[in-house]
Structure formats: structure tokens, C-alpha cells
Design an enzyme around this catalytic site. Structure first.
Site, PDB file in Angstrom:
ATOM      1  N   HIS A 136     -17.945  -5.428  10.712  1.00 19.98           N
ATOM      2  CA  HIS A 136     -19.724  -5.071  10.717  1.00 19.98           C
ATOM      3  C   HIS A 136     -20.077  -3.760  11.560  1.00 19.98           C
ATOM      4  CE1 HIS A 136     -20.473  -9.229   9.181  1.00 19.98           C
ATOM      5  NE2 HIS A 136     -21.018  -8.627   8.481  1.00 19.98           N
ATOM      6  N   CYS A 183      -1.151  13.173   1.912  1.00 22.57           N
ATOM      7  CA  CYS A 183      -2.216  11.964   2.300  1.00 22.57           C
ATOM      8  C   CYS A 183      -2.127  11.512   3.792  1.00 22.57           C
ATOM      9  CB  CYS A 183      -1.758  10.830   1.130  1.00 22.57           C
ATOM     10  SG  CYS A 183      -0.268  10.285   1.883  1.00 22.57           S
TER      11      CYS A 183
HETATM   12  C1  PEP Z   1       1.352   8.980   6.785  1.00 20.49           C
HETATM   13  O1  PEP Z   1       2.426   8.590   7.528  1.00 20.49           O
HETATM   14  O2  PEP Z   1       0.928  10.249   7.155  1.00 20.49           O
HETATM   15  C2  PEP Z   1       0.725   8.102   6.015  1.00 20.49           C
HETATM   16  C3  PEP Z   1      -0.041   8.440   5.199  1.00 20.49           C
HETATM   17  O3  PEP Z   1       1.215   6.903   6.068  1.00 20.49           O
HETATM   18  P1  PEP Z   1       0.730   5.603   6.885  1.00 20.49           P
HETATM   19  O4  PEP Z   1      -0.263   6.220   7.787  1.00 20.49           O
HETATM   20  O5  PEP Z   1       0.273   4.510   6.434  1.00 20.49           O
HETATM   21  O6  PEP Z   1       1.835   5.425   7.709  1.00 20.49           O
END
Ligand code: PEP
Ligand code: MG
Length: 564
Positions: free
Chosen positions: A195, A495
């Protein structure tokens, strides 16, 4: 020595940033929750009926107070408060309290025990239900305070502006907070769909959740700089520069609000912007932003509280919820990254001394191939019927060697899936010329790549100066990966959290990264920054950054070159 721990006395605590924004103000802690009673004296038979009446009166008072507040607010805030009122009035919960009182327990303990029963049920259900346990504990605490005649726990009165700190905020607290006084929220616990996060998004308040216990060391009244995009709470920031950061943010926010994708530099170089999600709900939210698709679906997040392995069909149903949010766009799904900070009960992991360096990610599947192949079967099943314009890419976490990459790619191809790998172990970056020929894409996980390159636990607040993706050592590994990506025609995404930082996004683009995936709330900021610069400048900045001696210098060089 530009990024020794504490060049200006500043240190940062990291959490999960759920709403972007910058704020600088003194800390305000929520009023403490009542101490919970232990099982104690047994009530005499004739005291039990009046005791239940005392409980009912207290619960009714709490419900009325919350209902009154619900009547003064609108939208999600009103919905949240109304739902809380429903919980205080819930017959099942009240019946359980009554049963406990009938067994001789005083009302306070009867309330605690009844709530615990429901918390257990919600936690076993997992997912969104598990996040609702905060709501249950909140009504328990309000009723106990009322029974004892103590002040209601929760929001204090705030004069001027403050950053609200809490272990976890209850819906009733978040629903009534006044953004004229509370200008940011930080919680030790909570999750992106709690929330706290929902209301913070509605009020557009910078918000960070899940900071861990480090937050408790910061006393009320201390000034902190909160950055909701980076998920950082900085202590002892220099005041003038903190205020300048806030001002800069406000000016940029006005530009960002106007930005529309797709992202390209001023000379037309395209960079795909994708969203990181943990479930269907986050995917639906992402679909309402400028995200062109999903660049990281962390499947393990759907199973953190699942004790037995879901069947292929059950898993497929979970994955389909994410795929359905992007029916005509790319979705990159990651196989279970269980282990270390994300324990998954059904992955059967043994206790290890150093779990971050242990059997985690793809390594679990090396000893339990069925776990991986059943997940790949489920992904293939969920992806059935997705058209040409909606590619489903599958990547493995924690790949370290060529043989792991080749093995994983084979299992994917057997099922008609497009294989890729996370580059988050330094060995994988250094050996990318060997890995990439097996793969159709890679995605650099800068969170773990930084942790392993700098040999610094990503969860340690003391080591935040090392676990900084601006570390040139990390960026040199990104450069090497991109070089091989260009040579072999393999798309290289990022990512990790680095992709959410607009200036770093320009550096990554200059290094050759082709897509950036981050929390969907961060994407417009990244896109707006990219659209203010050309590719040649991104390359120059990248070269300059690679030549610095540490993260602070790298950040400063980029700031000067990109922002002037
Ligand atoms: C990372 O390690 O940058 C990644 C995207 O994976 P996680 O944060 O889920 O370990
Ligand atoms: Mg990782």
C-alpha cells in the site's frame, strides 16, 4: 581516492526505489506500535462476556475512526481505507477473537492470537495476499492501543516538511498522509505493490521500500536526501548540494512529464526501453508507461512464498499474466534466480556459508535439471500463440561459463524458445566471445556484476560506495561485452539498476548497449535524457568515464559533460 567511503561524510542506505523523485528534509518516524502482550492470566468465566464487549467497542471505535477518514479522501486512498474498515469489521476475525476470549484470554492477547492466525493464512497464500499482512497487523495494533487507552499508532503531526520513515506503513497511515508536509516515504519492509507504494505513486511522492534494518539507525530530525529512482537515502549530504539536487530534479521532472517514446538520441540512434517486472500487476502498470516491452521478468519473485513446485500448467498461468500485459511486444523472461537473497523453498537449497557465491541461479539447475526444464516447458506453454511481433526471449541468471551457456541454449532451442544469458558474473563478461555464439542475446545484470566485480555484498549499506554501477571496473566489463556483441551481431541489453540512471544510460549507450530495462517509473527520465544528446557525445562520455579512477569521479565527469 575519489570514492573512498565517505569523501564528504555522506553515506547511503539502499532500498527498492518505487517512485522516482528527490527530496531533502528531516526524518519523521511514525509513532511506535504498541508492545504486544504474551499469553497471560486466564479470565474467569463471568469476565469473558464483558471482555468480548470491551473488544467489540474498541474495534468499533477503530472502524468508525477509519471510516470517518475514508469519507475525507478520494480515489485509491478512500478505497484503501474502506478496505481496512472492512477488515476491522470482518466477522471471521472477530469470531476468532471471541473464541480466544471464550477460552479465557484477555482481549489484547485474544486479538494478537486471532490476527496471527490470519497472518499465517495470508502468508501461506503468498503474493499480493502476503503483502496484505501489514494491513492485518495495523488493525491489530490500533485495536490494542484503543483497548489500553493509548494514542493511536501511526502518523505524527508534522510541521513544515518531513521524510516519513517507518518499518512498514499501514494503509490507513498512507491513505491520510498530507503531501504538503510529508514529501517522501521510506520503509524498512514492504514491497513494490504494498500500500505504501500504491499511495506514494498516486500522490507522486518519492518512495523507497525494503531498505532493511539500516534505516533504524537514522534518528528523527536528521536531514536526509532521498532519491526514489536510485533507491538511496543519503545521510550527511552537504546541504547546498542536496538542495541544488532537489531543484534540478524539479526542473527535469517538468521535462520528463512531457517525454514520449520511443527513445532515440538527437541523431536518431534508437535504444529500446523496456521494463523490469516481478508479476502481472507490475507488467500491467508498465504497459501504461513508455515501456516498449519487458526486459526482465524476475520469475522467482512469483514463488518466494510457495513451498512446493507449481506444476507446468500453474506456472504457465502465472507467466501468461505478464505476457498478456504486452501482447504485441517483446518480453524477456528470466528463469528462476533462486538462492542468495531470494530463497525459494521448492528449489531445495542447502544452507551455505556464502550463498551469494554458492549454488544460486542457473547453478541450481545443474544439479536439478528437471526444475529448469519444467520451467522452460511452462514458458513455452505460456508463450503459445504469441505472434511474430511479440517475441518471447528466455535468459538464464548467473551464467559463468561457455558450457553453461551452451547447455541452457540447447534446452531452450529444443522448445522453440530464443535463448540468452545474463552477464552478471565477471567471468561471463570476460568470456563473452565464447558465450555469445551459443546465444541470441545477452542482458547485463549490473547489480550482480558490480557485486562480484567489486567483491562487495550488494545488500551491505556500508559497502554502497563499492556496489555502485558507476565503478569504471564494471563499465570496462560492459564495454568488453558490447564489443563482442557488435562483432557477433548479438544484442546487448542492460537490466540492472544502472539502466534506471539517466546519465549512466547515456554512458551505456555510448558503450554500445542496445536496450535498457528498468523499473517502468524510471523509463521516461532515461528516455528524456537520451533525447537530449547525440551518439557521438555518448561515446565521448563513455570513454572519459572509463578513464576515471572511481565511481564518484566517473559520475562527476558524466555530469559535467552531459549537463554542463
Ligand atoms: C542484476 O543482477 O543486475 C539483475 C538484474 O538481477 P537481480 O537484481 O534480480 O539479481
Ligand atoms: Mg542478478
Amino acid at each position: 581516492m575519489d570514492d573512498v567511503r565517505n569523501p564528504s561524510g555522506a553515506t547511503a542506505i539502499k532500498g527498492t526505489g518505487v517512485v522516482a523523485g528527490v527530496a531533502y528534509a528531516p526524518v519523521v518516524w511514525v509513532r511506535p506500535r504498541p508492545a504486544l502482550p504474551e499469553a497471560g492470566a486466564t479470565l474467569t468465566e463471568d469476565a469473558r462476556e464483558p471482555e468480548f464487549e470491551r473488544f467489540s467497542a474498541a474495534a468499533d471505535t477503530v472502524a468508525e475512526r477509519l471510516a470517518d477518514r475514508a469519507a475525507t479522501v478520494e480515489g485509491v486512498a478512500a478505497d484503501v481505507l474502506t478496505a481496512t474498515v472492512g477488515m476491522v469489521r470482518d466477522r471471521g476475525w472477530r469470531r476468532t477473537v471471541k473464541k480466544n476470549i471464550s477460552a479465557g484470554h484477555p482481549a489484547e492477547y485474544a486479538t494478537v492470537a486471532a490476527t496471527q492466525k490470519f497472518v499465517g493464512m495470508f502468508e501461506a497464500a503468498g503474493g499480493v495476499m502476503a503483502e496484505r499482512t501489514t494491513d492485518l497487523k495495523d488493525i491489530r495494533d490500533r485495536v490494542i492501543a484503543e483497548l489500553r487507552g493509548e494514542p493511536e499508532p501511526g502518523l505524527p503531526d508534522v510541521e513544515g516538511e518531513g521524510v516519513l520513515f517507518a518499518d512498514d506503513l499501514s494503509p490507513a497511515d498512507t491513505a491520510t498522509l498530507d503531501p504538503a508536509h510529508i514529501i517522501a516515504l521510506v520503509t524498512e519492509l514492504g514491497g513494490p505493490t504494498s500500500h505504501t507504494a500504491i499511495i506514494a505513486r498516486q500522490l507522486n511522492l518519492p518512495c523507497i521500500v525494503a531498505t532493511g534494518e539500516g534505516l533504524r539507525q537514522i534518528p528523527a530530525g536528521e536531514f536526509v536526501l532521498v532519491d526514489g529512482a536510485l533507491g538511496t537515502v543519503t545521510r550527511n549530504a552537504e546541504e547546498a548540494s542536496a538542495r541544488a539536487t532537489v531543484l534540478e530534479f524539479r526542473e527535469r521532472a517538468a521535462v520528463i512529464a512531457q517525454w514520449r517514446g520511443p527513445a532515440r538520441t538527437t541523431d536518431g540512434h534508437r535504444v529500446q526501453l523496456l521494463a523490469n517486472v516481478a508479476d502481472g500487476n507490475a507488467a500491467r502498470i508498465a504497459a501504461g508507461t513508455q515501456a516498449e516491452g519487458i526486459g526482465l521478468y524476475r520469475t522467482e519473485m512469483s514463488f518466494l512464498s510457495t513451498s512446493t513446485e507449481p506444476t507446468v500448467e500453474e506456472q504457465a498461468a502465472v507467466y501468461r499474466k505478464v505476457f498478456d500485459a504486452f501482447p504485441a511486444s517483446k518480453v524477456v523472461i528470466r528463469t528462476l534466480d533462486a538462492g542468495s537473497d531470494k530463497p525459494i523453498a521448492f528449489a531445495n537449497m542447502a544452507q551455505e556459508e556464502n550463498p551469494a557465491l554458492g549454488v544460486r541461479g542457473l547453478r541450481i539447475a545443474l544439479g536439478n535439471e528437471g526444475l529448469l526444464t519444467r520451467q522452460l516447458d511452462a514458458i513455452a506453454l505460456a508463450a503459445e500463440g504469441r505472434g511474430e511481433n511479440a517475441p518471447t526471449w528466455v535468459m538464464a541468471p548467473m551464467v559463468a561459463t561457455e558450457s553453461e551457456a551452451g547447455w541452457f541454449a540447447g534446452l531452450c532451442r529444443d522448445r522453440g524458445l530464443t535463448p540468452g544469458a545474463m552477464i552478471e558474473v565477471p567471468a561471463a563478461a570476460l568470456m563473452s566471445d565464447k558465450l555469445m555464439p551459443h546465444l541470441d542475446f545477452v542482458s547485463i545484470g549490473t547489480n550482480d556484476l558490480t557485486q562480484y566485480t567489486m567483491a562487495a555484498d550488494r545488500l551491505s549499506p556500508q559497502l554502497a560506495y563499492l556496489t555502485d554501477p558507476w565503478q569504471p571496473a564494471v563499465l570496462r566489463l560492459v564495454k568488453e561485452t558490447c564489443r563482442v556483441g557488435e562483432d557477433t551481431g548479438t544484442p546487448v541489453g542492460v537490466c540492472g539498476e544502472a539502466a534506471a540512471d539517466p546519465l549512466l544510460a547515456c554512458v551505456l549507450t555510448g558503450l554500445g548497449v542496445t536496450s535498457l530495462s528498468a523499473a517502468s517509473t524510471a523509463l521516461a527520465g532515461v528516455g528524456a535524457q537520451l533525447s537530449s544528446v547525440d551518439l557521438a557525445t555518448c561515446r565521448e562520455v563513455a570513454e572519459a568515464v572509463l578513464d576515471t579512477s572511481g565511481a564518484a569521479a566517473a559520475r562527476e565527469v558524466a555530469r559535467q559533460m552531459l549537463l554542463g
